[in-house]
Design an enzyme around this catalytic site. Sequence first.
Site, PDB file in Angstrom:
ATOM      1  N   ILE A   1       0.657  -1.152   0.026  1.00 53.35           N
ATOM      2  CA  ILE A   1       0.015  -0.014  -0.001  1.00 53.35           C
ATOM      3  C   ILE A   1       0.967   1.516  -0.120  1.00 53.35           C
ATOM      4  O   ILE A   1       1.528   1.650   0.911  1.00 53.35           O
ATOM      5  CB  ILE A   1      -1.035  -0.068   1.263  1.00 53.35           C
ATOM      6  CG1 ILE A   1      -1.677  -1.364   1.111  1.00 53.35           C
ATOM      7  CG2 ILE A   1      -1.795   1.188   1.134  1.00 53.35           C
ATOM      8  CD1 ILE A   1      -2.587  -1.703  -0.053  1.00 53.35           C
TER       9      ILE A   1
ATOM     10  N   GLU B   1      -0.349  -0.989 -10.154  1.00 52.99           N
ATOM     11  CA  GLU B   1      -1.701  -0.746 -10.908  1.00 52.99           C
ATOM     12  C   GLU B   1      -1.890  -1.612 -12.039  1.00 52.99           C
ATOM     13  O   GLU B   1      -2.574  -1.083 -12.964  1.00 52.99           O
ATOM     14  CB  GLU B   1      -1.642   0.608 -11.150  1.00 52.99           C
ATOM     15  CG  GLU B   1      -1.845   1.509 -10.169  1.00 52.99           C
ATOM     16  CD  GLU B   1      -2.438   3.195 -10.383  1.00 52.99           C
ATOM     17  OE1 GLU B   1      -2.891   3.114 -11.349  1.00 52.99           O
ATOM     18  OE2 GLU B   1      -1.818   3.960  -9.758  1.00 52.99           O
TER      19      GLU B   1
END
Length: 386
Positions: A159, A364
């Site tokens: 994260i 991503e």
Amino acid sequence: MPDRDFLSWPFLEPRHREWAEEVEAWAAAHAARLSEGDTDAAVRALTRAMGDAGLLRVAVPRDGRLDVRSLCIARDTLARHSGLADFAFAMAGLGTGSVTLFGDNALKDQFLPAARAGAALAAFALSEPEAGSDVAALSTSARRDGNAHWRIDGSKTWISNGGIAGTYVVFARTGEAPGAKGLTAFLVPAETPGLTIAERIEVSAPHPLATLRFDGLRIPDTHRLGKPGDGFKVAMATLDVFRSTVGAAALGFARHALDLTVARASNRHLFGGPLFNQQMTQAAIAESAVDVETSALLVYRAAWLKDSGAPRVSREASMAKLHATEAAQRVADRCVQIHGGHGVVRDHPAEKLYREVRALRVYEGASEVQRIIIARAEQARAEGAA
């Protein structure tokens, strides 16, 4: 001298050219200086400085409209100056994007002004230890706790801004349906009891990364983004906006690498003349120039399509991210090669670029996942034409 020719392309409007000049002026004056020292402190300083300068109005827009071309111009420009500056800008947008797109007015009014001002950092918590690219496999759970709350249990990893963010957009399984249709998104303030930072993760190009743990975290239903079961829709809509911008960051890194390559080839002498005179050097520079131009065309085409109102640009955004990130790695590799031994000295500009570019091919949606998305889109197009 940075390439500015792309600003005259028909994909862009006069306001984008003005924005490009604004970002360029700020980056030239501040990006490298504020990126020095402790990584966490640098990200906070960069975010605050961009907020003070008004640059985060594009990443966290007041009117709720995310202009993808402006986001791409910013990341293209910032990455050319500083990878950490690009990271700070990108996370201001990605970390709040789901709130911008799906939050109600009360949630937006409560959390977005501080992010827009650069006073609070944000994060997008989707990946898990056993579920990265396969969003449908998420296991973090959220269960109803009374009529007005949810209880979240599980963990997230990789994260960005983990450990320093003020808010996390968290995706959890709520069970409305199997797989991707049973997920819901929540905005979780960092100070919420039950949220802990399990681990800080060190990576090759320093960025704030962490593993998060949720243990009986209780969050009000008013912090839900979208309807129960809409989590996959929230995640994909957010990534549909920001995936092209990853390609733009790769493009900025590639532009920098190409500039370094040309400068080195022009100034380094070999066998009685400039290194540039060697045909293999010219071939490497030509290939890098083509990689940069094709990346720019794909990135700004995808951004233009999204801004023009296309409901989904997954195919085009995936093409932009795939090509631009893979091309940037090639350009950075040629840059290292042209610099010879200097190119592998730690923190030499060429070596640093090589490390910074590498992660873009993973996060991503890894390059392999982008190929799957593109291939499935082509199959659908073929079936539709049949």
